[in-house]
Design a protein around this motif. Sequence first.
Motif, PDB file in Angstrom:
ATOM      1  N   GLY A  49       0.806  -1.214   0.000  1.00  0.00           N
ATOM      2  CA  GLY A  49       0.000   0.000   0.000  1.00  0.00           C
ATOM      3  C   GLY A  49       0.840   1.266   0.000  1.00  0.00           C
ATOM      4  N   VAL A  50       0.213   2.370  -0.417  1.00  0.00           N
ATOM      5  CA  VAL A  50       0.861   3.681  -0.432  1.00  0.00           C
ATOM      6  C   VAL A  50      -0.029   4.680   0.291  1.00  0.00           C
ATOM      7  N   ALA A  51       0.533   5.357   1.297  1.00  0.00           N
ATOM      8  CA  ALA A  51      -0.150   6.467   1.958  1.00  0.00           C
ATOM      9  C   ALA A  51       0.253   7.756   1.246  1.00  0.00           C
ATOM     10  N   HIS A  52      -0.669   8.305   0.469  1.00  0.00           N
ATOM     11  CA  HIS A  52      -0.425   9.521  -0.312  1.00  0.00           C
ATOM     12  C   HIS A  52      -0.529  10.719   0.614  1.00  0.00           C
ATOM     13  N   CYS A  53       0.537  11.538   0.684  1.00  0.00           N
ATOM     14  CA  CYS A  53       0.596  12.694   1.589  1.00  0.00           C
ATOM     15  C   CYS A  53       0.729  13.973   0.767  1.00  0.00           C
ATOM     16  N   PRO A  54      -0.353  14.475   0.181  1.00  0.00           N
ATOM     17  CA  PRO A  54      -0.242  15.562  -0.800  1.00  0.00           C
ATOM     18  C   PRO A  54       0.288  16.873  -0.239  1.00  0.00           C
ATOM     19  N   SER A  55      -0.129  17.272   0.967  1.00  0.00           N
ATOM     20  CA  SER A  55       0.356  18.550   1.505  1.00  0.00           C
ATOM     21  C   SER A  55       1.840  18.488   1.813  1.00  0.00           C
ATOM     22  N   SER A  56       2.283  17.403   2.436  1.00  0.00           N
ATOM     23  CA  SER A  56       3.700  17.235   2.723  1.00  0.00           C
ATOM     24  C   SER A  56       4.519  17.260   1.440  1.00  0.00           C
ATOM     25  N   ASN A  57       4.036  16.576   0.409  1.00  0.00           N
ATOM     26  CA  ASN A  57       4.766  16.562  -0.864  1.00  0.00           C
ATOM     27  C   ASN A  57       4.894  17.965  -1.444  1.00  0.00           C
ATOM     28  N   GLN A  58       3.867  18.813  -1.236  1.00  0.00           N
ATOM     29  CA  GLN A  58       3.932  20.187  -1.738  1.00  0.00           C
ATOM     30  C   GLN A  58       4.860  21.041  -0.892  1.00  0.00           C
ATOM     31  N   ILE A  59       4.740  20.920   0.444  1.00  0.00           N
ATOM     32  CA  ILE A  59       5.570  21.744   1.326  1.00  0.00           C
ATOM     33  C   ILE A  59       7.050  21.445   1.117  1.00  0.00           C
ATOM     34  N   LEU A  60       7.382  20.175   0.940  1.00  0.00           N
ATOM     35  CA  LEU A  60       8.770  19.776   0.733  1.00  0.00           C
ATOM     36  C   LEU A  60       9.196  19.886  -0.733  1.00  0.00           C
ATOM     37  N   SER A  61       8.263  20.258  -1.593  1.00  0.00           N
ATOM     38  CA  SER A  61       8.518  20.320  -3.041  1.00  0.00           C
ATOM     39  C   SER A  61       9.046  18.991  -3.556  1.00  0.00           C
ATOM     40  N   ALA A  62       8.449  17.911  -3.055  1.00  0.00           N
ATOM     41  CA  ALA A  62       8.908  16.568  -3.419  1.00  0.00           C
ATOM     42  C   ALA A  62       8.491  16.191  -4.835  1.00  0.00           C
ATOM     43  N   GLY A  63       7.311  16.647  -5.259  1.00  0.00           N
ATOM     44  CA  GLY A  63       6.843  16.311  -6.598  1.00  0.00           C
ATOM     45  C   GLY A  63       5.415  15.800  -6.583  1.00  0.00           C
ATOM     46  N   LEU A  64       4.931  15.417  -7.754  1.00  0.00           N
ATOM     47  CA  LEU A  64       3.563  14.935  -7.921  1.00  0.00           C
ATOM     48  C   LEU A  64       3.578  13.409  -8.030  1.00  0.00           C
ATOM     49  N   ALA A  65       3.060  12.746  -7.036  1.00  0.00           N
ATOM     50  CA  ALA A  65       3.065  11.283  -7.030  1.00  0.00           C
ATOM     51  C   ALA A  65       2.132  10.739  -8.108  1.00  0.00           C
ATOM     52  N   PRO A  66       2.502   9.639  -8.770  1.00  0.00           N
ATOM     53  CA  PRO A  66       1.674   9.055  -9.840  1.00  0.00           C
ATOM     54  C   PRO A  66       0.520   8.228  -9.285  1.00  0.00           C
ATOM     55  N   ILE A  67      -0.387   8.901  -8.615  1.00  0.00           N
ATOM     56  CA  ILE A  67      -1.441   8.201  -7.885  1.00  0.00           C
ATOM     57  C   ILE A  67      -2.417   7.492  -8.827  1.00  0.00           C
ATOM     58  N   SER A  68      -2.831   8.142  -9.892  1.00  0.00           N
ATOM     59  CA  SER A  68      -3.772   7.499 -10.819  1.00  0.00           C
ATOM     60  C   SER A  68      -3.161   6.242 -11.422  1.00  0.00           C
TER      61      SER A  68
ATOM     62  N   GLY B 128      -2.718  10.181   3.652  1.00  0.00           N
ATOM     63  CA  GLY B 128      -1.972  10.465   4.873  1.00  0.00           C
ATOM     64  C   GLY B 128      -1.658  11.940   4.962  1.00  0.00           C
ATOM     65  N   CYS B 129      -1.155  12.366   6.120  1.00  0.00           N
ATOM     66  CA  CYS B 129      -0.809  13.780   6.292  1.00  0.00           C
ATOM     67  C   CYS B 129       0.653  13.969   6.661  1.00  0.00           C
ATOM     68  N   ASP B 130       1.378  12.881   6.927  1.00  0.00           N
ATOM     69  CA  ASP B 130       2.755  12.936   7.393  1.00  0.00           C
ATOM     70  C   ASP B 130       2.810  13.671   8.737  1.00  0.00           C
ATOM     71  N   GLY B 131       3.997  13.930   9.244  1.00  0.00           N
ATOM     72  CA  GLY B 131       4.132  14.541  10.558  1.00  0.00           C
ATOM     73  C   GLY B 131       4.226  16.049  10.503  1.00  0.00           C
TER      74      GLY B 131
ATOM     75  N   ASP C 136       1.533  21.170   7.742  1.00  0.00           N
ATOM     76  CA  ASP C 136       1.026  22.143   8.712  1.00  0.00           C
ATOM     77  C   ASP C 136      -0.426  21.894   9.093  1.00  0.00           C
ATOM     78  N   SER C 137      -0.939  20.724   8.755  1.00  0.00           N
ATOM     79  CA  SER C 137      -2.309  20.377   9.120  1.00  0.00           C
ATOM     80  C   SER C 137      -2.429  18.863   9.183  1.00  0.00           C
ATOM     81  N   ALA C 138      -3.213  18.399  10.141  1.00  0.00           N
ATOM     82  CA  ALA C 138      -3.468  16.961  10.233  1.00  0.00           C
ATOM     83  C   ALA C 138      -4.890  16.641   9.795  1.00  0.00           C
ATOM     84  N   SER C 139      -5.465  17.504   8.956  1.00  0.00           N
ATOM     85  CA  SER C 139      -6.839  17.323   8.493  1.00  0.00           C
ATOM     86  C   SER C 139      -6.879  16.393   7.291  1.00  0.00           C
ATOM     87  N   LEU C 140      -7.464  15.222   7.459  1.00  0.00           N
ATOM     88  CA  LEU C 140      -7.576  14.306   6.330  1.00  0.00           C
ATOM     89  C   LEU C 140      -8.590  14.795   5.305  1.00  0.00           C
TER      90      LEU C 140
END
Length: 207
Positions: free
Chosen positions: A104-123, A135-138, A143-147
């Motif tokens: 499984g993969v926990a997709h953490c979109p806000s964390s990926n944006q804040i860290l400028s990690a990139g766009l995960a190939p979710i589709s 997921g929301c990461d730590g 900056d938010s734990a809102s799912l």
Amino acid sequence: RLVGLHHQRDRHAMVQVALAPCSPFSVTPELMTATAELAERLDVRLHTHLAEDVDEDTYCQEMYGCRPLEYFEQVGWGSDRSWVAHCVYPNAAEIERLGRWGTGVAHCPSSNQILSAGLAPISEMRAAGVPVGIGCDGSSSADSASLWMETRAAMLLGRLRGGAAAMQARDALEMATRGGARCLGRQGTLGELSGGSAGDLVVWPLD
């Protein structure tokens, strides 16, 4: 000891223990391998971060002579017992492998944006049968734990990456509910609305 004290194994378990080294690049291969073996012996799940940024690719190539997902497989984590956070940089063959394993993969979109990690190939992952949850990461990288916010962000980033048809609201809802349950090995017991009598499930149409 902690698994024996706290891990609940029944269908309606509220507390379950998973073994979770932070990342393959922050611990030794020996610890990763021993953790996978312990999880198998205790019948609990495995979690780590994987393929989060391009620096991880470089590190794994320099240290182990392979890509992060290859290393992940070598230390015994390539199975449906595992779920990983982020997974922004798998290639097409690796996505197929994740789907085949049931990892499984926990997709953490806000964390990926804040860290400028990139766009995960979710589709692409979902099309390959990879269980994908939200997921929301730590707090160090989000900056938010809102799912709810993460689910909306997942829909918007999915559209940004693949076009308007690549991610619908129902797709994001599925990841936040049934997808998360699949990541945890709890499909059929979490992520769906329970019916009025024991054992019955009332499921809304997502397809």
